[in-house]
Enzyme design. Structure first.
Site, PDB file in Angstrom:
ATOM      1  N   HIS A 125      92.258 104.206 124.234  1.00  0.00           N
ATOM      2  CA  HIS A 125      92.324 102.880 124.899  1.00  0.00           C
ATOM      3  C   HIS A 125      92.895 101.903 124.044  1.00  0.00           C
ATOM      4  CE1 HIS A 125      90.037 105.422 127.635  1.00  0.00           C
ATOM      5  NE2 HIS A 125      88.944 104.863 127.186  1.00  0.00           N
ATOM      6  N   ARG A 174      80.623 126.814 137.838  1.00  0.00           N
ATOM      7  CA  ARG A 174      79.576 128.113 137.711  1.00  0.00           C
ATOM      8  C   ARG A 174      78.399 127.496 138.634  1.00  0.00           C
ATOM      9  NH1 ARG A 174      78.020 129.771 131.840  1.00  0.00           N
ATOM     10  NH2 ARG A 174      77.151 127.804 132.182  1.00  0.00           N
ATOM     11  N   HIS A 220      92.122 106.250 130.980  1.00  0.00           N
ATOM     12  CA  HIS A 220      91.553 105.501 132.601  1.00  0.00           C
ATOM     13  C   HIS A 220      92.008 104.112 132.314  1.00  0.00           C
ATOM     14  CE1 HIS A 220      87.636 104.704 130.621  1.00  0.00           C
ATOM     15  NE2 HIS A 220      87.768 103.876 131.433  1.00  0.00           N
ATOM     16  N   LYS A 223      93.999 100.549 135.012  1.00  0.00           N
ATOM     17  CA  LYS A 223      93.114  99.399 135.253  1.00  0.00           C
ATOM     18  C   LYS A 223      94.282  98.304 135.514  1.00  0.00           C
ATOM     19  CE  LYS A 223      89.230 100.057 132.220  1.00  0.00           C
ATOM     20  NZ  LYS A 223      87.907 100.075 132.891  1.00  0.00           N
ATOM     21  N   LYS A 239      79.279  99.767 120.778  1.00  0.00           N
ATOM     22  CA  LYS A 239      78.230 100.031 121.876  1.00  0.00           C
ATOM     23  C   LYS A 239      77.027  99.075 121.517  1.00  0.00           C
ATOM     24  CE  LYS A 239      79.776 104.290 123.750  1.00  0.00           C
ATOM     25  NZ  LYS A 239      80.420 104.158 125.151  1.00  0.00           N
ATOM     26  N   ASP A 269      83.035 131.699 136.377  1.00  0.00           N
ATOM     27  CA  ASP A 269      83.085 131.411 135.134  1.00  0.00           C
ATOM     28  C   ASP A 269      84.622 131.005 134.748  1.00  0.00           C
ATOM     29  OD1 ASP A 269      80.948 131.250 133.885  1.00  0.00           O
ATOM     30  OD2 ASP A 269      80.728 133.112 133.617  1.00  0.00           O
ATOM     31  N   PHE A 270      85.135 130.229 133.731  1.00  0.00           N
ATOM     32  CA  PHE A 270      86.515 130.291 133.553  1.00  0.00           C
ATOM     33  C   PHE A 270      87.298 131.561 132.992  1.00  0.00           C
ATOM     34  CE2 PHE A 270      85.152 125.583 132.496  1.00  0.00           C
ATOM     35  CZ  PHE A 270      85.429 125.242 133.787  1.00  0.00           C
ATOM     36  N   GLU A 322      80.708  97.014 124.527  1.00  0.00           N
ATOM     37  CA  GLU A 322      79.959  97.458 125.627  1.00  0.00           C
ATOM     38  C   GLU A 322      78.305  97.097 125.428  1.00  0.00           C
ATOM     39  OE1 GLU A 322      81.270 101.503 127.599  1.00  0.00           O
ATOM     40  OE2 GLU A 322      81.585 101.775 125.474  1.00  0.00           O
TER      41      GLU A 322
HETATM   42  C1  BG6 Z   1      85.389 106.142 128.004  1.00  0.00           C
HETATM   43  C2  BG6 Z   1      84.595 106.442 126.836  1.00  0.00           C
HETATM   44  O1  BG6 Z   1      86.615 106.565 127.593  1.00  0.00           O
HETATM   45  O2  BG6 Z   1      85.358 104.692 128.413  1.00  0.00           O
HETATM   46  C3  BG6 Z   1      83.283 105.844 127.096  1.00  0.00           C
HETATM   47  O3  BG6 Z   1      84.347 107.568 126.513  1.00  0.00           O
HETATM   48  C4  BG6 Z   1      83.284 104.228 127.682  1.00  0.00           C
HETATM   49  O4  BG6 Z   1      82.556 105.734 125.580  1.00  0.00           O
HETATM   50  C5  BG6 Z   1      84.020 104.132 128.642  1.00  0.00           C
HETATM   51  O5  BG6 Z   1      81.866 103.887 127.771  1.00  0.00           O
HETATM   52  C6  BG6 Z   1      84.325 102.607 128.755  1.00  0.00           C
HETATM   53  O6  BG6 Z   1      85.064 102.693 130.113  1.00  0.00           O
HETATM   54  P1  BG6 Z   1      85.257 101.122 130.980  1.00  0.00           P
HETATM   55  O7  BG6 Z   1      86.181 101.654 131.845  1.00  0.00           O
HETATM   56  O8  BG6 Z   1      83.732 101.133 131.469  1.00  0.00           O
HETATM   57  O9  BG6 Z   1      85.436 100.299 130.031  1.00  0.00           O
END
Ligand code: BG6
Length: 513
Positions: free
Chosen positions: A267, A68, A205, A209, A365, A110-111, A243
């Site tokens: 993860h 949008r 994701h 890696k 965190k 918009d969607f 983190e």
């Molecule tokens: C994400 C989380 O999936 O992964 C985040 O929502 C987190 O909260 C992130 O910071 C960490 O990813 P990476 O690749 O930096 O370890």
């Protein structure tokens, strides 16, 4: 429908199933919904450029943004340009950029805007004709889950979800896949109402890696690890994703979700499944799914969740020489929030290989430093011919897969301290990617986007895994909801004391990575 292998590859010597060769996407385009978001700017657009720069995208590859915003194609191209200049990992090459930029289009809307989706349909047709994308499109939903139903329904309504004869259409979905089992099932139903399960690529994701993919290589391409990778030799396994950052500007997403839903559900349970699974019959998506699912289904929660799970919330303080805010003082956070920013859980995998071997998963965190690792900690030798004083300082043997940073693998074992007496101390043997390979690892999103375009589903969790993972987490979240508040921990520390006590009760302690 054709498969990806049917394309007419320029290089007749190339067998696309040969995984040693660089894999190159066939004619295709990517449509990103939510293109103005952070993920798109920091990860997706740079990944597309890096893939193009590495020669892994076809010359006519096209990128369509949908959002949008009152933008023309040129404005969109400028946004992509800026994000590439800021975040891409490969060097900027004008000729690569020019070729990519010619295939960029922007659809404002918009969607629920039918006109915008009609324009998207016409754009797709136009790109097929102008750039030879052959009707092959991936639709990347980089939007909050509440918009999934609308977007997929619009794709269906405007004939975009159905692949024309001889081409493919795929949907790429970002986490969170729901916030519990019920909502995940609902989401899956909505998506599967429009796309077949094989057309849906869910992004975790971590699976993109390099080090995570190497878990299977380590275990199943070698002979020396697998014989000891079981309850006869392993004492316990620790999986840590720490983190040092706080929640940054993500209060809207994070509050009410928390660390366990944010990363354990996806993860960390994926890392655990790869660590614990049996050898797959083949290295393909169906076989990987079968084995990972067996692990997730075999997970058993401890009976007393109060003793074997801990959640925490960071308090303010000093971290790395800087004063940082506590979670409750962060912008946009409800000052009474009970959201966890730290979670530790003990899980058992009830099968012949792992019975009695606890898996401890923790994430948080604002911890001491950024590190993700899997530590397989071995039992002590059943007998020692040495004096007990000789082994006083000897710890347990361990194989540590360092997912990030300092990617590599460490093996810890005891060695005689040089000298005239017999004293044995821990030493480590290290494999570091940087030292052993000259090849560079693609960023996780590069790998995953390329796999989507190739139709390679190995690194994408299927809906069954997502649902099984929620089945593991739901009872823990329900327990936490009913019992008290998260424990406080100082920013920059290694989490609440309760987490140390949790392991101490089992006669163990957390590693300090
Ligand atoms: C994400 C989380 O999936 O992964 C985040 O929502 C987190 O909260 C992130 O910071 C960490 O990813 P990476 O690749 O930096 O370890």
């Amino acid at each position: 429908m054709t498969t990806d292998w049917d394309w007419n590859w320029d290089n007749p010597l190339r067998d696309p199933r040969d995984r040693r060769l660089p894999r190159i996407a066939g004619p295709s385009g990517l449509v990103i919904f939510g293109v103005t978001g952070d993920l798109s700017r920091k990860k997706l657009m740079p990944a597309v450029y890096d893939l193009a720069n590495r020669g892994m995208l076809p010359p006519g590859f096209s990128l369509v943004g949908f959002a949008r915003r009152d933008w023309e194609n040129e404005d969109f191209a400028q946004i992509v340009h800026d994000s590439v200049r800021e975040h891409a990992r490969t060097e900027f090459r004008e000729e690569v950029w020019q070729q990519l930029a010619e295939g960029m289009r922007f659809i404002p809307g918009d969607f629920d805007d039918d006109t915008a989706f009609e324009q998207l349909r016409r754009t797709v047709d136009e790109l097929d004709a102008a750039r030879g994308t052959s009707g092959n499109y991936a639709f990347y939903l980089s939007v909050p889950p509440k918009f999934f139903p609308k977007v997929v329904q619009q794709l269906k309504k405007h004939g975009l979800a159905d692949a024309p004869e001889g081409s493919w259409r795929r949907a790429v979905i970002e986490k969170p896949f729901g916030h519990d089992l019920a909502s995940a099932r609902e989401l899956n139903e909505i998506v599967h109402d429009v796309f077949d399960p094989e057309q849906v690529f869910r992004i975790d994701h971590y699976l993109g890696k390099e080090t995570v993919q190497n878990i299977l290589a380590l275990r199943f391409a070698n002979q020396m690890f697998e014989p000891i990778w079981n309850r006869s030799y392993v004492d316990h396994i620790q999986i840590t994703m720490a983190e040092d950052i706080g929640i940054g500007g993500r209060a809207g997403y994070y509050d009410g979700i928390g660390s366990a839903r944010d990363v354990i559900q996806n993860h960390l349970l994926q890392l655990m499944a790869l660590t614990a699974m049996e050898e797959p019959a083949a290295f393909d998506a169906a076989s990987l799914l079968t084995e990972k699912l067996k692990v997730l289904r075999a997970v058993k929660l401890p009976e007393d969740l109060g003793k074997h799970t801990v959640r925490g919330q960071y308090a303010g303080g000093w971290q790395g020489g800087e004063q940082v805010l506590g979670y409750l003082q962060e912008d946009g956070i409800d000052p009474k929030s009970k959201t966890d920013t730290y979670a530790a859980v003990k899980l058992n995998v009830d099968n012949r290989r792992w019975a009695g071997v606890p898996f401890y998963l923790r994430t948080g965190k604002r911890l001491g430093r950024r590190v993700t690792e899997i530590a397989v900690v071995f039992q002590r030798a059943p007998h020692s011919p040495f004096d007990s004083t000789a082994t006083e300082e000897l710890g347990q043997n361990a194989i540590v897969i360092r997912v990030q940073p300092d990617e590599g693998i460490t093996v810890r074992f005891g060695s005689k301290v040089p000298g005239t007496s017999m004293e044995i101390r821990d030493v480590t043997m290290d494999f570091a990617y940087g030292e052993s390979f000259t090849e560079s690892s693609p960023e996780a999103y590069e790998r995953l986007i390329l796999d989507v375009l190739l139709g390679d589903a190995n690194l994408f969790p299927r809906h069954q895994e997502v649902e099984e993972s929620w089945k593991i987490l739901d009872p823990i979240e329900e327990y936490w909801d009913r019992h008290g508040k998260p424990a406080r921990y100082a920013s920059g520390s290694w989490g609440p004391e309760e987490a140390d006590e949790m392991l101490a009760r089992d006669g163990r302690s957390w590693r300090r990575p």
